[in-house]
Design a protein around this motif. Structure first.
Motif, PDB file in Angstrom:
ATOM      1  N   TYR A  16       0.834  -1.210   0.000  1.00 19.36           N
ATOM      2  CA  TYR A  16       0.000   0.000   0.000  1.00 19.36           C
ATOM      3  C   TYR A  16       0.865   1.255   0.000  1.00 19.36           C
ATOM      4  CZ  TYR A  16      -3.472   3.443   1.419  1.00 19.36           C
ATOM      5  OH  TYR A  16      -4.280   4.556   1.472  1.00 19.36           O
ATOM      6  N   LEU A  17       1.854   1.301   0.884  1.00 17.17           N
ATOM      7  CA  LEU A  17       2.674   2.515   1.004  1.00 17.17           C
ATOM      8  C   LEU A  17       3.670   2.671  -0.142  1.00 17.17           C
ATOM      9  CD1 LEU A  17       3.275   2.606   4.858  1.00 17.17           C
ATOM     10  CD2 LEU A  17       1.744   4.046   3.502  1.00 17.17           C
ATOM     11  N   GLN A  21      -0.184   5.715  -6.003  1.00 18.75           N
ATOM     12  CA  GLN A  21      -1.458   6.379  -5.753  1.00 18.75           C
ATOM     13  C   GLN A  21      -1.705   6.632  -4.266  1.00 18.75           C
ATOM     14  OE1 GLN A  21      -4.466   4.063  -7.692  1.00 18.75           O
ATOM     15  NE2 GLN A  21      -3.993   4.916  -9.705  1.00 18.75           N
ATOM     16  N   SER A  22      -1.066   5.893  -3.381  1.00 18.35           N
ATOM     17  CA  SER A  22      -1.317   6.056  -1.946  1.00 18.35           C
ATOM     18  C   SER A  22      -0.100   6.498  -1.158  1.00 18.35           C
ATOM     19  CB  SER A  22      -1.852   4.749  -1.357  1.00 18.35           C
ATOM     20  OG  SER A  22      -0.957   3.695  -1.600  1.00 18.35           O
ATOM     21  N   ALA A  42       0.694   0.285  14.424  1.00 14.17           N
ATOM     22  CA  ALA A  42       1.972   0.655  15.037  1.00 14.17           C
ATOM     23  C   ALA A  42       2.903  -0.550  15.155  1.00 14.17           C
ATOM     24  CB  ALA A  42       1.740   1.285  16.410  1.00 14.17           C
ATOM     25  N   ARG A  43       2.365  -1.707  15.482  1.00 18.48           N
ATOM     26  CA  ARG A  43       3.191  -2.918  15.594  1.00 18.48           C
ATOM     27  C   ARG A  43       3.735  -3.335  14.232  1.00 18.48           C
ATOM     28  NH1 ARG A  43       6.635  -5.625  18.847  1.00 18.48           N
ATOM     29  NH2 ARG A  43       7.582  -6.701  17.107  1.00 18.48           N
ATOM     30  N   ARG A  44       2.917  -3.230  13.182  1.00 14.00           N
ATOM     31  CA  ARG A  44       3.393  -3.587  11.848  1.00 14.00           C
ATOM     32  C   ARG A  44       4.488  -2.625  11.399  1.00 14.00           C
ATOM     33  NH1 ARG A  44       0.457  -6.947  13.507  1.00 14.00           N
ATOM     34  NH2 ARG A  44       2.542  -7.517  14.195  1.00 14.00           N
ATOM     35  N   VAL A  45       4.347  -1.345  11.711  1.00 19.52           N
ATOM     36  CA  VAL A  45       5.386  -0.364  11.375  1.00 19.52           C
ATOM     37  C   VAL A  45       6.670  -0.704  12.138  1.00 19.52           C
ATOM     38  CG1 VAL A  45       6.057   2.074  11.581  1.00 19.52           C
ATOM     39  CG2 VAL A  45       3.796   1.469  10.702  1.00 19.52           C
ATOM     40  N   TYR A  76       1.449   7.469   8.998  1.00 15.97           N
ATOM     41  CA  TYR A  76       2.776   7.014   8.608  1.00 15.97           C
ATOM     42  C   TYR A  76       2.973   7.093   7.101  1.00 15.97           C
ATOM     43  CZ  TYR A  76       2.918   4.762  13.211  1.00 15.97           C
ATOM     44  OH  TYR A  76       2.899   4.501  14.556  1.00 15.97           O
ATOM     45  N   TRP A  77       4.216   7.394   6.709  1.00 11.70           N
ATOM     46  CA  TRP A  77       4.655   7.362   5.323  1.00 11.70           C
ATOM     47  C   TRP A  77       5.926   6.527   5.249  1.00 11.70           C
ATOM     48  CZ3 TRP A  77       2.762  11.742   7.574  1.00 11.70           C
ATOM     49  CH2 TRP A  77       1.699  12.377   6.953  1.00 11.70           C
ATOM     50  N   LEU A  78       6.039   5.727   4.235  1.00 13.32           N
ATOM     51  CA  LEU A  78       7.250   4.955   3.995  1.00 13.32           C
ATOM     52  C   LEU A  78       8.260   5.854   3.299  1.00 13.32           C
ATOM     53  CD1 LEU A  78       8.706   2.196   4.001  1.00 13.32           C
ATOM     54  CD2 LEU A  78       7.648   1.782   1.769  1.00 13.32           C
TER      55      LEU A  78
END
Length: 91
Positions: A16-17, A21-22, A42-45, A76-78
């Motif tokens: 997704y990140l 488009q996102s 938050a845990r996945r990040v 959050y942004w990657l």
């Protein structure tokens, strides 16, 4: 039904990140739950950070699925991924 394992959730979040488009929009916990079936963003990040991915974030006011506003919801942004050399230097 989507795979709810931590690794599958992390892969959905990365996809997704990374999508043009996102990627500029980022994602918050309510969007992650609704769009990606991720219950604890938050845990996945954190999992991805521990794998060398870099994120930026900001806190915002956001509405949950019921329309209730909540303060200090993190978006959050990657940013990218550190090389293995950078990762070792940060230890």
């Amino acid at each position: 039904m989507k795979d709810l394992s931590a690794s599958a959730q992390s892969q959905r979040l990365l996809a997704y990140l990374s999508d043009p488009q996102s990627c500029n929009h980022g994602i918050n916990r309510f969007e992650a739950e609704q769009l990606l079936t991720i219950c604890h963003l938050a845990r996945r990040v954190l999992d991805l950070k521990q794998s060398g991915y870099v994120f930026r974030h900001c806190n915002e006011v956001s509405k949950d699925l019921a329309g209730q506003a909540h303060r200090n919801i993190r978006r959050y942004w990657l940013v990218g991924r550190m090389s293995p050399i950078q990762s070792v230097e940060n230890l």
